[in-house]
Scaffold this active site. Structure first.
Site, PDB file in Angstrom:
ATOM      1  N   HIS A 141      40.850  43.793  25.003  1.00  0.00           N
ATOM      2  CA  HIS A 141      41.947  43.707  24.046  1.00  0.00           C
ATOM      3  C   HIS A 141      41.649  42.703  22.938  1.00  0.00           C
ATOM      4  O   HIS A 141      42.232  41.613  22.898  1.00  0.00           O
ATOM      5  CB  HIS A 141      43.245  43.341  24.770  1.00  0.00           C
ATOM      6  CG  HIS A 141      43.753  44.446  25.642  1.00  0.00           C
ATOM      7  ND1 HIS A 141      44.407  44.224  26.832  1.00  0.00           N
ATOM      8  CD2 HIS A 141      43.693  45.787  25.490  1.00  0.00           C
ATOM      9  CE1 HIS A 141      44.748  45.391  27.367  1.00  0.00           C
ATOM     10  NE2 HIS A 141      44.314  46.352  26.584  1.00  0.00           N
TER      11      HIS A 141
ATOM     12  N   CYS B  16      35.994  46.141  35.051  1.00  0.00           N
ATOM     13  CA  CYS B  16      35.486  44.883  35.608  1.00  0.00           C
ATOM     14  C   CYS B  16      35.383  45.012  37.126  1.00  0.00           C
ATOM     15  O   CYS B  16      36.311  45.504  37.780  1.00  0.00           O
ATOM     16  CB  CYS B  16      36.431  43.736  35.256  1.00  0.00           C
ATOM     17  SG  CYS B  16      35.930  42.202  36.066  1.00  0.00           S
TER      18      CYS B  16
ATOM     19  N   CYS C 130      34.899  36.141  29.661  1.00  0.00           N
ATOM     20  CA  CYS C 130      34.610  36.069  31.103  1.00  0.00           C
ATOM     21  C   CYS C 130      33.474  37.050  31.395  1.00  0.00           C
ATOM     22  O   CYS C 130      33.053  37.808  30.510  1.00  0.00           O
ATOM     23  CB  CYS C 130      35.854  36.474  31.876  1.00  0.00           C
ATOM     24  SG  CYS C 130      36.344  38.172  31.456  1.00  0.00           S
TER      25      CYS C 130
ATOM     26  N   THR D 136      45.009  41.280  37.797  1.00  0.00           N
ATOM     27  CA  THR D 136      44.071  40.151  37.841  1.00  0.00           C
ATOM     28  C   THR D 136      44.396  39.038  36.839  1.00  0.00           C
ATOM     29  O   THR D 136      43.808  37.961  36.913  1.00  0.00           O
ATOM     30  CB  THR D 136      42.639  40.639  37.532  1.00  0.00           C
ATOM     31  OG1 THR D 136      42.662  41.280  36.245  1.00  0.00           O
ATOM     32  CG2 THR D 136      42.131  41.596  38.588  1.00  0.00           C
TER      33      THR D 136
ATOM     34  N   CYS E 286      42.019  36.750  39.031  1.00  0.00           N
ATOM     35  CA  CYS E 286      40.570  36.497  39.073  1.00  0.00           C
ATOM     36  C   CYS E 286      40.237  35.039  38.735  1.00  0.00           C
ATOM     37  O   CYS E 286      41.081  34.284  38.252  1.00  0.00           O
ATOM     38  CB  CYS E 286      39.846  37.442  38.119  1.00  0.00           C
ATOM     39  SG  CYS E 286      39.997  36.931  36.404  1.00  0.00           S
TER      40      CYS E 286
ATOM     41  N   HIS F 102      39.651  47.435  31.774  1.00  0.00           N
ATOM     42  CA  HIS F 102      40.915  47.305  32.522  1.00  0.00           C
ATOM     43  C   HIS F 102      41.035  48.278  33.668  1.00  0.00           C
ATOM     44  O   HIS F 102      41.912  48.132  34.512  1.00  0.00           O
ATOM     45  CB  HIS F 102      42.083  47.494  31.542  1.00  0.00           C
ATOM     46  CG  HIS F 102      41.873  46.746  30.265  1.00  0.00           C
ATOM     47  ND1 HIS F 102      41.287  47.324  29.156  1.00  0.00           N
ATOM     48  CD2 HIS F 102      42.103  45.460  29.953  1.00  0.00           C
ATOM     49  CE1 HIS F 102      41.168  46.419  28.199  1.00  0.00           C
ATOM     50  NE2 HIS F 102      41.656  45.272  28.647  1.00  0.00           N
TER      51      HIS F 102
ATOM     52  N   ASN G  57      46.110  38.293  29.662  1.00  0.00           N
ATOM     53  CA  ASN G  57      45.648  36.958  30.082  1.00  0.00           C
ATOM     54  C   ASN G  57      45.850  35.926  28.980  1.00  0.00           C
ATOM     55  O   ASN G  57      46.156  34.767  29.261  1.00  0.00           O
ATOM     56  CB  ASN G  57      44.200  37.017  30.593  1.00  0.00           C
ATOM     57  CG  ASN G  57      43.193  37.051  29.479  1.00  0.00           C
ATOM     58  OD1 ASN G  57      42.753  36.019  28.979  1.00  0.00           O
ATOM     59  ND2 ASN G  57      42.814  38.248  29.022  1.00  0.00           N
TER      60      ASN G  57
ATOM     61  N   HIS H 128      50.944  48.173  31.376  1.00  0.00           N
ATOM     62  CA  HIS H 128      49.616  47.601  31.080  1.00  0.00           C
ATOM     63  C   HIS H 128      48.539  48.518  31.670  1.00  0.00           C
ATOM     64  O   HIS H 128      48.701  49.017  32.786  1.00  0.00           O
ATOM     65  CB  HIS H 128      49.524  46.186  31.671  1.00  0.00           C
ATOM     66  CG  HIS H 128      48.273  45.478  31.246  1.00  0.00           C
ATOM     67  ND1 HIS H 128      47.054  45.737  31.832  1.00  0.00           N
ATOM     68  CD2 HIS H 128      48.044  44.561  30.280  1.00  0.00           C
ATOM     69  CE1 HIS H 128      46.133  44.984  31.244  1.00  0.00           C
ATOM     70  NE2 HIS H 128      46.712  44.260  30.295  1.00  0.00           N
TER      71      HIS H 128
ATOM     72  N   GLU I  64      45.759  48.019  33.118  1.00  0.00           N
ATOM     73  CA  GLU I  64      45.239  47.672  34.454  1.00  0.00           C
ATOM     74  C   GLU I  64      46.224  48.104  35.544  1.00  0.00           C
ATOM     75  O   GLU I  64      45.814  48.607  36.601  1.00  0.00           O
ATOM     76  CB  GLU I  64      44.957  46.164  34.551  1.00  0.00           C
ATOM     77  CG  GLU I  64      44.339  45.810  35.905  1.00  0.00           C
ATOM     78  CD  GLU I  64      44.059  44.330  36.076  1.00  0.00           C
ATOM     79  OE1 GLU I  64      43.758  43.650  35.081  1.00  0.00           O
ATOM     80  OE2 GLU I  64      44.146  43.854  37.227  1.00  0.00           O
TER      81      GLU I  64
HETATM   82  C1  2E4 Z   1      40.134  43.637  32.261  1.00  0.00           C
HETATM   83  C2  2E4 Z   1      40.828  42.913  33.183  1.00  0.00           C
HETATM   84  O1  2E4 Z   1      44.222  42.504  31.034  1.00  0.00           O
HETATM   85  P1  2E4 Z   1      44.222  41.828  29.689  1.00  0.00           P
HETATM   86  O2  2E4 Z   1      45.291  42.414  28.798  1.00  0.00           O
HETATM   87  O3  2E4 Z   1      44.275  40.362  29.793  1.00  0.00           O
HETATM   88  O4  2E4 Z   1      42.819  42.270  29.087  1.00  0.00           O
HETATM   89  P2  2E4 Z   1      41.896  41.646  27.937  1.00  0.00           P
HETATM   90  O5  2E4 Z   1      41.090  42.781  27.394  1.00  0.00           O
HETATM   91  O6  2E4 Z   1      42.635  40.810  26.999  1.00  0.00           O
HETATM   92  O7  2E4 Z   1      40.933  40.691  28.755  1.00  0.00           O
HETATM   93  C3  2E4 Z   1      39.847  41.181  29.465  1.00  0.00           C
HETATM   94  C4  2E4 Z   1      40.230  41.811  30.749  1.00  0.00           C
HETATM   95  C5  2E4 Z   1      39.831  43.089  31.041  1.00  0.00           C
HETATM   96  C6  2E4 Z   1      40.934  41.149  31.684  1.00  0.00           C
HETATM   97  N1  2E4 Z   1      41.193  41.662  32.889  1.00  0.00           N
HETATM   98 FE1  SF4 Z   2      37.545  39.010  33.099  1.00  0.00          FE
HETATM   99 FE2  SF4 Z   2      38.876  38.536  35.305  1.00  0.00          FE
HETATM  100 FE3  SF4 Z   2      39.556  40.559  33.788  1.00  0.00          FE
HETATM  101 FE4  SF4 Z   2      37.304  40.677  35.129  1.00  0.00          FE
HETATM  102  S1  SF4 Z   2      39.332  40.611  36.015  1.00  0.00           S
HETATM  103  S2  SF4 Z   2      37.576  41.222  32.985  1.00  0.00           S
HETATM  104  S3  SF4 Z   2      36.631  38.550  35.100  1.00  0.00           S
HETATM  105  S4  SF4 Z   2      39.668  38.403  33.218  1.00  0.00           S
END
Ligand code: 2E4
Ligand code: SF4
Length: 316
Positions: free
Chosen positions: A46, A101, A17, A170, A200, A79, A230, A129, A131
């Site tokens: 991750h 992000c 993304c 998100t 998101c 995150h 995600n 987590h 985030e």
């Molecule tokens: C920041 C926010 O949050 P998740 O564990 O899905 O993070 P990942 O690093 O796998 O994906 C990118 C990301 C980073 C997603 N949302």
């Molecule tokens: Fe990607 Fe959405 Fe995570 Fe931003 S919030 S890093 S656009 S998955």
């Protein structure tokens, strides 16, 4: 020997993304500007493959700021981080770059705004987590309460049921979150929040693409890491929408071939932190065993891009 036929439905959108793209570029730019080593607090995204590639270029990954020397730059992962982290970096007069992000930062700002308006905040997210830790850490302890499930809402103890707001992680499941928001609104009719939630565009689109194919496949492979929220949600979405076998794979060597015996249609997608080379590796492994026909299932087109700071600056 002829190979069995296999229709491979390839989800679109899938994989990187805009936030991941930007975060990786920030580390690469920092390495260019300052040379190695550049420290990164937490995996930038991750994914082991991404992290290993950056480590090879001189990035050093740590979990906490106190593991970083004061005289090398440090980057905060996509995150997000609690407020205390940049504050401590500033106190130590460190050079730091925040790769959070922008869509996560937007949630941080939302939470702060509610707090300034005197509201207590309920965060829908996963405990532990990064985030969730980062978003909750924008405000003093006790100002953000965490709920993970509808059941958590029932036992929530709030300061004032009429002065509440909610925010979310998100990367949650769109469907599960709908239920939790409805339960919150039921119990606290005055609660305010975003139009729907803070999930998101990338999370939403990747889940929608999986939903569109889940009913016509015998198995789903999601390329992504076990600690990627995600990516794990994509496995659940497949399983909840009629796909009888869904597996998270980091790369081709993780595929459980026994579990795939007898299939004739498979779905492939990738979490927002999983590089396309790993998707191709998985497809190639399938091609080695099956006569594969690829069909793309595109449910949305993405053209989101986040600006990478043109010059990384030392904070004043
Ligand atoms: C920041 C926010 O949050 P998740 O564990 O899905 O993070 P990942 O690093 O796998 O994906 C990118 C990301 C980073 C997603 N949302
Ligand atoms: Fe990607 Fe959405 Fe995570 Fe931003 S919030 S890093 S656009 S998955």
């Amino acid at each position: 020997m002829t190979q069995p036929p296999l229709t491979l439905y390839l989800a679109a959108p899938r994989g990187f993304c805009a936030g991941v793209d930007r975060a990786i570029k920030i580390v690469e730019m920092a390495l260019q500007k300052w040379g190695a080593p550049v420290y990164v607090r937490h995996e930038i995204v991750h994914n082991k493959f991404v992290v290993d590639a950056l480590r090879d270029q001189g990035a050093v990954f740590v979990e906490e700021l106190d593991e970083c020397p004061g005289d090398r730059p440090v980057i905060f992962s996509a995150h997000g981080v609690p407020k205390a982290v940049p504050a401590e970096a500033a106190r130590r007069e460190m050079v730091y770059v925040d790769a959070t992000c922008p869509l996560v930062s937007k949630v941080h700002i939302e939470a702060e705004r509610h707090h300034e308006n005197g509201l207590q905040i309920v965060m829908i997210g996963h405990a532990g987590h990064p985030e969730t830790i980062g978003t909750m850490g924008q405000l003093p302890a006790g100002e953000v309460l965490l709920v993970e499930t509808e059941a958590d809402v029932a036992t929530l103890e709030v300061r004032d049921p009429d002065r509440l707001a909610f925010v979310t992680q998100t990367t949650l499941s769109v469907d599960d979150t709908k239920g939790i928001v409805a339960t919150l609104q039921d119990r606290f009719p005055a609660i305010i929040g975003p139009h729907k939630e803070d999930i998101c565009y990338a999370t939403t689109n990747r889940q929608a693409a999986v939903k569109a194919m889940a009913g016509r496949i015998d198995a789903m492979l999601v390329v992504g890491a076990p600690n990627s929220s995600n990516s794990r949600r994509l496995v659940e979405v497949a399983a909840n929408n009629g796909c009888s076998y869904a597996q998270l794979v980091q790369r081709a060597t993780d595929i459980d071939w026994r579990a795939l015996e007898g299939i004739s249609a498979i779905g492939i997608t990738a979490g927002a932190s999983a590089p396309e080379v790993l998707v191709n590796e998985v497809i190639d492994a399938l091609r080695a065993r099956y006569d594969v026909t690829v069909e793309e299932v595109e449910t949305a087109q993405e053209n989101v891009e986040f600006k990478v700071p043109r010059v990384l600056r030392e904070p004043a």
